[in-house]
Scaffold this motif. Structure first.
Motif, short mmCIF file in Angstrom:
data_model
loop_
_atom_site.label_atom_id
_atom_site.label_comp_id
_atom_site.label_asym_id
_atom_site.label_seq_id
_atom_site.Cartn_x
_atom_site.Cartn_y
_atom_site.Cartn_z
N ARG A 3 -49.04 28.06 57.05
CA ARG A 3 -47.83 28.13 57.89
C ARG A 3 -47.12 29.48 57.75
NH1 ARG A 3 -42.43 27.42 56.82
NH2 ARG A 3 -41.18 26.68 58.55
N TYR A 7 -46.60 32.04 60.88
CA TYR A 7 -45.28 32.35 61.40
C TYR A 7 -44.98 33.84 61.28
CZ TYR A 7 -44.08 27.43 62.06
OH TYR A 7 -44.04 26.14 62.51
N TRP A 88 -40.26 29.07 69.59
CA TRP A 88 -40.63 27.90 68.80
C TRP A 88 -40.69 28.24 67.31
CZ3 TRP A 88 -45.32 24.41 70.47
CH2 TRP A 88 -45.26 23.18 69.80
N SER A 91 -37.20 28.81 66.00
CA SER A 91 -36.55 27.50 65.93
C SER A 91 -37.04 26.71 64.71
CB SER A 91 -36.81 26.71 67.21
OG SER A 91 -36.35 25.40 67.11
N ASP A 92 -38.34 26.71 64.49
CA ASP A 92 -38.90 26.03 63.31
C ASP A 92 -38.33 26.60 62.02
OD1 ASP A 92 -40.45 24.22 64.69
OD2 ASP A 92 -42.38 25.06 64.05
N LYS A 97 -38.65 23.22 60.16
CA LYS A 97 -39.64 22.29 60.71
C LYS A 97 -41.00 22.98 60.74
CE LYS A 97 -36.62 19.11 61.91
NZ LYS A 97 -36.64 17.75 61.52
N GLU A 98 -42.03 22.24 61.11
CA GLU A 98 -43.38 22.79 61.18
C GLU A 98 -44.07 22.45 62.49
OE1 GLU A 98 -45.81 21.99 57.80
OE2 GLU A 98 -44.26 22.60 56.38
N GLY A 99 -43.31 22.27 63.56
CA GLY A 99 -43.86 21.87 64.85
C GLY A 99 -44.89 22.84 65.39
#
Length: 137
Positions: A3, A7, A88, A91-92, A97-99
């Motif tokens: 992740r 990102y 996105w 925002s995560d 979050k991890e969407g």
């Protein structure tokens, strides 16, 4: 891909892409542009499947959708991905979050299926042929 690395990569590539678009939009005239960042075209003289995407996105911003399509049909999906992936990921990160990471893993698994990847490859080959044809004529 972990992740954190995903990102970080999306943020880095988004910053580079937005910077390149801003530079092209405000400092270069698309019709006079001679700068290329495509290493494939620079080395071979043949445009890659993505060649013309920057010019196409600039034309989308100007409202010239048919001209954008002529530059490269991938311009529309490239702009969509750039905007939504960067929003996105930010925002995560803000919401912890991890969407986007889950979405990435799902897409990565789907692309391993022949019924998904073969049409995508054929699409890219078609666009590549289109770009080569435009360069010749």
């Amino acid at each position: 891909m972990p992740r954190t690395r995903l990102y970080g990569l999306v943020i880095l590539l988004s910053i580079l892409a937005y910077s390149w678009l801003i530079y092209n939009l405000f400092y270069l005239n698309v019709s006079e542009k001679v700068i290329t960042v495509c290493w494939f075209k620079t080395l071979s003289g043949i445009p890659c499947p993505a060649c013309g995407s920057t010019s196409g996105i600039i034309e989308i911003f100007r409202g010239n959708f048919s001209q954008a399509f002529q530059y490269n049909p991938l311009s529309f999906s490239s702009l969509f991905i750039l905007i939504f992936a960067s929003i996105w990921v930010v925002s995560d990160l803000i919401r912890k979050k991890e969407g986007f990471h889950h979405f990435y893993l799902t897409i990565n698994n789907q692309l391993k299926k022949k019924r998904i990847i073969i049409p995508i490859i054929l699409l890219f080959i078609s666009i590549w042929i289109w770009n080569i044809y435009k360069a010749i004529h």
